[in-house]
Each structure stands twice: as C-alpha cells, then as structure tokens.
Motif scaffolding. Sequence first.
Motif, PDB file in Angstrom:
ATOM      1  N   MET A   1       0.829  -1.194   0.000  1.00 13.83           N
ATOM      2  CA  MET A   1       0.000   0.000   0.000  1.00 13.83           C
ATOM      3  C   MET A   1       0.869   1.252   0.000  1.00 13.83           C
ATOM      4  SD  MET A   1      -3.261  -0.881   2.486  1.00 13.83           S
ATOM      5  CE  MET A   1      -2.531  -2.162   3.490  1.00 13.83           C
ATOM      6  N   ASP A   2       0.414   2.302  -0.647  1.00 12.00           N
ATOM      7  CA  ASP A   2       1.169   3.544  -0.753  1.00 12.00           C
ATOM      8  C   ASP A   2       0.915   4.395   0.486  1.00 12.00           C
ATOM      9  OD1 ASP A   2       2.275   5.956  -1.312  1.00 12.00           O
ATOM     10  OD2 ASP A   2       1.511   6.080  -3.354  1.00 12.00           O
ATOM     11  N   VAL A   3       1.855   4.341   1.446  1.00 12.02           N
ATOM     12  CA  VAL A   3       1.680   5.040   2.711  1.00 12.02           C
ATOM     13  C   VAL A   3       1.543   6.541   2.516  1.00 12.02           C
ATOM     14  CG1 VAL A   3       2.726   5.522   4.944  1.00 12.02           C
ATOM     15  CG2 VAL A   3       2.905   3.243   3.955  1.00 12.02           C
ATOM     16  N   SER A   4       2.355   7.119   1.648  1.00 13.49           N
ATOM     17  CA  SER A   4       2.310   8.563   1.459  1.00 13.49           C
ATOM     18  C   SER A   4       0.947   9.012   0.956  1.00 13.49           C
ATOM     19  CB  SER A   4       3.399   8.989   0.478  1.00 13.49           C
ATOM     20  OG  SER A   4       3.178   8.409  -0.802  1.00 13.49           O
ATOM     21  N   ARG A   5       0.302   8.168   0.141  1.00 13.22           N
ATOM     22  CA  ARG A   5      -1.022   8.531  -0.354  1.00 13.22           C
ATOM     23  C   ARG A   5      -2.080   8.374   0.729  1.00 13.22           C
ATOM     24  NH1 ARG A   5      -5.142   5.639  -2.345  1.00 13.22           N
ATOM     25  NH2 ARG A   5      -3.924   3.711  -2.352  1.00 13.22           N
ATOM     26  N   LEU A   6      -1.951   7.344   1.551  1.00 16.20           N
ATOM     27  CA  LEU A   6      -2.972   7.066   2.546  1.00 16.20           C
ATOM     28  C   LEU A   6      -2.960   8.044   3.708  1.00 16.20           C
ATOM     29  CD1 LEU A   6      -2.732   3.183   2.667  1.00 16.20           C
ATOM     30  CD2 LEU A   6      -4.669   4.508   1.833  1.00 16.20           C
ATOM     31  N   ARG A   7      -1.813   8.660   3.976  1.00 15.89           N
ATOM     32  CA  ARG A   7      -1.745   9.575   5.113  1.00 15.89           C
ATOM     33  C   ARG A   7      -2.756  10.705   5.000  1.00 15.89           C
ATOM     34  NH1 ARG A   7       4.651  10.719   5.951  1.00 15.89           N
ATOM     35  NH2 ARG A   7       5.283   8.611   6.494  1.00 15.89           N
ATOM     36  N   GLY A   8      -3.110  11.109   3.811  1.00 20.46           N
ATOM     37  CA  GLY A   8      -4.010  12.231   3.647  1.00 20.46           C
ATOM     38  C   GLY A   8      -5.468  11.855   3.583  1.00 20.46           C
ATOM     39  N   ILE A   9      -5.793  10.571   3.798  1.00 20.75           N
ATOM     40  CA  ILE A   9      -7.166  10.114   3.637  1.00 20.75           C
ATOM     41  C   ILE A   9      -7.774   9.781   4.985  1.00 20.75           C
ATOM     42  CG2 ILE A   9      -8.654   8.374   2.566  1.00 20.75           C
ATOM     43  CD1 ILE A   9      -6.521   8.007   0.432  1.00 20.75           C
ATOM     44  N   ALA A  10      -8.821  10.505   5.373  1.00 19.04           N
ATOM     45  CA  ALA A  10      -9.562  10.204   6.596  1.00 19.04           C
ATOM     46  C   ALA A  10     -10.589   9.120   6.291  1.00 19.04           C
ATOM     47  CB  ALA A  10     -10.244  11.464   7.114  1.00 19.04           C
ATOM     48  N   PRO A  11     -11.130   8.441   7.320  1.00 21.59           N
ATOM     49  CA  PRO A  11     -12.108   7.388   7.075  1.00 21.59           C
ATOM     50  C   PRO A  11     -13.330   7.890   6.304  1.00 21.59           C
ATOM     51  CG  PRO A  11     -11.378   7.354   9.357  1.00 21.59           C
ATOM     52  CD  PRO A  11     -10.833   8.606   8.749  1.00 21.59           C
ATOM     53  N   ASP A  12     -13.824   7.075   5.394  1.00 21.31           N
ATOM     54  CA  ASP A  12     -15.072   7.351   4.702  1.00 21.31           C
ATOM     55  C   ASP A  12     -16.192   7.332   5.733  1.00 21.31           C
ATOM     56  OD1 ASP A  12     -17.487   7.175   3.280  1.00 21.31           O
ATOM     57  OD2 ASP A  12     -16.526   6.148   1.606  1.00 21.31           O
ATOM     58  N   ALA A  13     -17.009   8.382   5.761  1.00 21.41           N
ATOM     59  CA  ALA A  13     -18.073   8.473   6.757  1.00 21.41           C
ATOM     60  C   ALA A  13     -19.054   7.317   6.666  1.00 21.41           C
ATOM     61  CB  ALA A  13     -18.814   9.802   6.602  1.00 21.41           C
ATOM     62  N   ASP A  14     -19.183   6.704   5.500  1.00 18.96           N
ATOM     63  CA  ASP A  14     -20.119   5.597   5.324  1.00 18.96           C
ATOM     64  C   ASP A  14     -19.497   4.243   5.613  1.00 18.96           C
ATOM     65  OD1 ASP A  14     -22.230   7.264   4.585  1.00 18.96           O
ATOM     66  OD2 ASP A  14     -21.570   7.309   2.492  1.00 18.96           O
ATOM     67  N   SER A  15     -18.192   4.180   5.861  1.00 13.84           N
ATOM     68  CA  SER A  15     -17.544   2.909   6.167  1.00 13.84           C
ATOM     69  C   SER A  15     -17.828   2.529   7.621  1.00 13.84           C
ATOM     70  CB  SER A  15     -16.038   3.014   5.951  1.00 13.84           C
ATOM     71  OG  SER A  15     -15.457   3.867   6.929  1.00 13.84           O
ATOM     72  N   LEU A  16     -17.584   1.276   7.966  1.00 15.27           N
ATOM     73  CA  LEU A  16     -17.754   0.845   9.355  1.00 15.27           C
ATOM     74  C   LEU A  16     -16.826   1.618  10.281  1.00 15.27           C
ATOM     75  CD1 LEU A  16     -18.039  -3.009   8.792  1.00 15.27           C
ATOM     76  CD2 LEU A  16     -19.828  -1.532   9.727  1.00 15.27           C
ATOM     77  N   LEU A  17     -15.590   1.832   9.840  1.00  9.43           N
ATOM     78  CA  LEU A  17     -14.647   2.597  10.652  1.00  9.43           C
ATOM     79  C   LEU A  17     -15.140   4.023  10.829  1.00  9.43           C
ATOM     80  CD1 LEU A  17     -11.901   2.694  12.110  1.00  9.43           C
ATOM     81  CD2 LEU A  17     -10.881   3.383   9.932  1.00  9.43           C
ATOM     82  N   GLY A  18     -15.593   4.640   9.762  1.00 12.20           N
ATOM     83  CA  GLY A  18     -16.080   6.018   9.836  1.00 12.20           C
ATOM     84  C   GLY A  18     -17.296   6.160  10.727  1.00 12.20           C
ATOM     85  N   ARG A  19     -18.166   5.157  10.716  1.00  4.87           N
ATOM     86  CA  ARG A  19     -19.390   5.236  11.520  1.00  4.87           C
ATOM     87  C   ARG A  19     -19.155   4.968  12.990  1.00  4.87           C
ATOM     88  NH1 ARG A  19     -21.820   2.163   7.307  1.00  4.87           N
ATOM     89  NH2 ARG A  19     -22.143   0.367   8.670  1.00  4.87           N
ATOM     90  N   TYR A  20     -18.219   4.069  13.310  1.00  7.60           N
ATOM     91  CA  TYR A  20     -18.142   3.588  14.692  1.00  7.60           C
ATOM     92  C   TYR A  20     -16.915   4.017  15.486  1.00  7.60           C
ATOM     93  CZ  TYR A  20     -22.163   0.598  13.746  1.00  7.60           C
ATOM     94  OH  TYR A  20     -23.420   0.139  13.446  1.00  7.60           O
ATOM     95  N   LEU A  21     -15.812   4.402  14.845  1.00  5.80           N
ATOM     96  CA  LEU A  21     -14.637   4.771  15.626  1.00  5.80           C
ATOM     97  C   LEU A  21     -14.912   5.994  16.494  1.00  5.80           C
ATOM     98  CD1 LEU A  21     -11.689   4.302  16.369  1.00  5.80           C
ATOM     99  CD2 LEU A  21     -11.059   5.805  14.465  1.00  5.80           C
ATOM    100  N   GLY A  22     -15.628   6.963  15.955  1.00  2.00           N
ATOM    101  CA  GLY A  22     -15.933   8.172  16.714  1.00  2.00           C
ATOM    102  C   GLY A  22     -17.201   8.086  17.530  1.00  2.00           C
ATOM    103  N   ASP A  23     -17.827   6.915  17.550  1.00  5.01           N
ATOM    104  CA  ASP A  23     -19.077   6.692  18.268  1.00  5.01           C
ATOM    105  C   ASP A  23     -18.804   6.555  19.771  1.00  5.01           C
ATOM    106  OD1 ASP A  23     -21.393   5.128  19.378  1.00  5.01           O
ATOM    107  OD2 ASP A  23     -22.040   5.139  17.282  1.00  5.01           O
ATOM    108  N   ARG A  24     -19.721   7.070  20.574  1.00  5.20           N
ATOM    109  CA  ARG A  24     -19.553   6.971  22.024  1.00  5.20           C
ATOM    110  C   ARG A  24     -19.515   5.527  22.504  1.00  5.20           C
ATOM    111  NH1 ARG A  24     -23.979  11.090  24.338  1.00  5.20           N
ATOM    112  NH2 ARG A  24     -24.997  10.778  22.313  1.00  5.20           N
ATOM    113  N   ARG A  25     -20.069   4.613  21.717  1.00  3.10           N
ATOM    114  CA  ARG A  25     -20.036   3.208  22.124  1.00  3.10           C
ATOM    115  C   ARG A  25     -18.621   2.634  22.068  1.00  3.10           C
ATOM    116  NH1 ARG A  25     -25.228   1.768  18.467  1.00  3.10           N
ATOM    117  NH2 ARG A  25     -24.220   3.441  17.264  1.00  3.10           N
ATOM    118  N   PHE A  26     -17.785   3.172  21.198  1.00  4.65           N
ATOM    119  CA  PHE A  26     -16.378   2.765  21.197  1.00  4.65           C
ATOM    120  C   PHE A  26     -15.725   3.168  22.510  1.00  4.65           C
ATOM    121  CE2 PHE A  26     -11.931   4.149  20.121  1.00  4.65           C
ATOM    122  CZ  PHE A  26     -11.373   2.878  20.097  1.00  4.65           C
TER     123      PHE A  26
END
Length: 251
Positions: A1-26
């Motif tokens: 994977m291209d690390v330099s490219r990925l550093r600038g990408i935040a989680p997709d809001a519709d992905s499982l990570l985007g929906r739940y990482l910032g959730d109070r249930r985490f």
Amino acid sequence: MDVSRLRGIAPDADSLLGRYLGDRRFALALPRAVGLQILHPSVAAAIVAHSPSSLWHHKKRVVSHLVYLAYTPRDPHPAVRYGHELVHGVDSRGRRYHGLNPELFFFQHATYVDTLVTAIETFARPLRATEKDELYADCCRWYLRYGISARVMPETWDGFTEYLDRVCATELAATPDSARLAPALLRPDAWWPRTLPDAAVRTLLHPRTRELLEVRLRPGDRAASAAHAATVRAVMGGLTPRARLLPAARR
C-alpha cells in the motif's frame, strides 16, 4: 500500500470505521483495550511514568486525540511523532521502551481495533465475517496514516486475530505497574466508561486480562451486561448519527 497517499485520507463516513470509531459506544468499550495495555509491561510502565493524571482522564485525552487524528484530513504523522518521541524509559522487566517503537505502537493500535469490533458487536449489532475483513482493511489504512512502520501489521483479519492471541499469550504479564493500575481499570472514574456497571466492565475485559489480573466473572454478570447493552442499543438507536459521535469526531 502507498503510505504517502494514505496519510491524507480520513475514514469514509459511510464505512464501518467512519461510523463507529468516533461513536460513544467505542469509548464505552475501552476497558477492553486498556486492560490489555496495562498488562504489557512497557505500556504499563509508560502510563505510570508519563501520565500525571488518573488512568481514565489520561485515556480520555489520548483516545479523543486518537479519534481526532483518525478523522482529520491532515497528515497525522507530525502530531503522532511529537506526542510519542519523549515517551521512553525502562519497564519492570528492565527492558527499554520507546513510544515510537513499531511493535509497541502497533500493539496499542491492535487493542483499539479489537475493542472497536467488540463495541460494535456488543452495543450495536453482530458483524458478518466479510464485514470484519472490510473493517480490518480500513483499520490498516488508519494505522498507515500514522507513518509508523507497519512491519508487524498482519494483512488480514484472520492474521490479526492470530497476532493478538500470540501477543496476549507471550508478551503480557502481571507486573507491579499493572497491579497499580488495575483498581482504576475495574472501577472507571471518568468519561464514558464511568457509566458502566461493574458487571459490564468485567464482562468486556479480554479473557487474557481476566486471567492475568485474576478477575472472575460473578454469577449474573453476563445477564446484567446483556441488559445494560440492550439499554445502550435502545438509547443510541434513538439518536441521530451526529449525536452519537464523540466531540473529537464531530470536529
């Protein structure tokens, strides 16, 4: 994977990570991650030596920053390096540790990945095997954004579970530092974990944590935890997606 490219990408809001990482249930499920962390001699030593506040005030600050860095489109590497380069010392085994050591850094990340899956399955819904694969792939991209070596990062969810089982079996141990931190782990005094009943805290702990800290599930713990989880699901289900987010994720 291209690390330099990925550093600038935040989680997709519709992905499982985007929906739940910032959730109070985490945040609610964090005793699971913290229990594993305080049993890693180097992590426990770093918490005791470098955290002037209580365990849960420290974790509120650390995890809020972690969530913010995951969601921001900015490159998080400078902040990660600044926050960890002064964290170093000698643990209870006499081994030197450093906050930017890739093995140590990834282990802490791994405890949050494990806790994220636990949080979703406990307080939201079961995950299919394909969803775990998808979520883990996103967690790999999340880790790569930090700019820390990924040499120990497994490529698949199955590989990740094998990694965590191995580390739990071979690297974790009860130490004077873990004994010092254990009472606070079992009775959270701050942030969302403070709202957990004692039975829920004990049930959320990883089995290896319970084994090493000699925490036994009591009769009725699982039933009480299931009732508490059902209440959390009902309450959170009545909120908007934004209202379920931690302030760090909203920003």
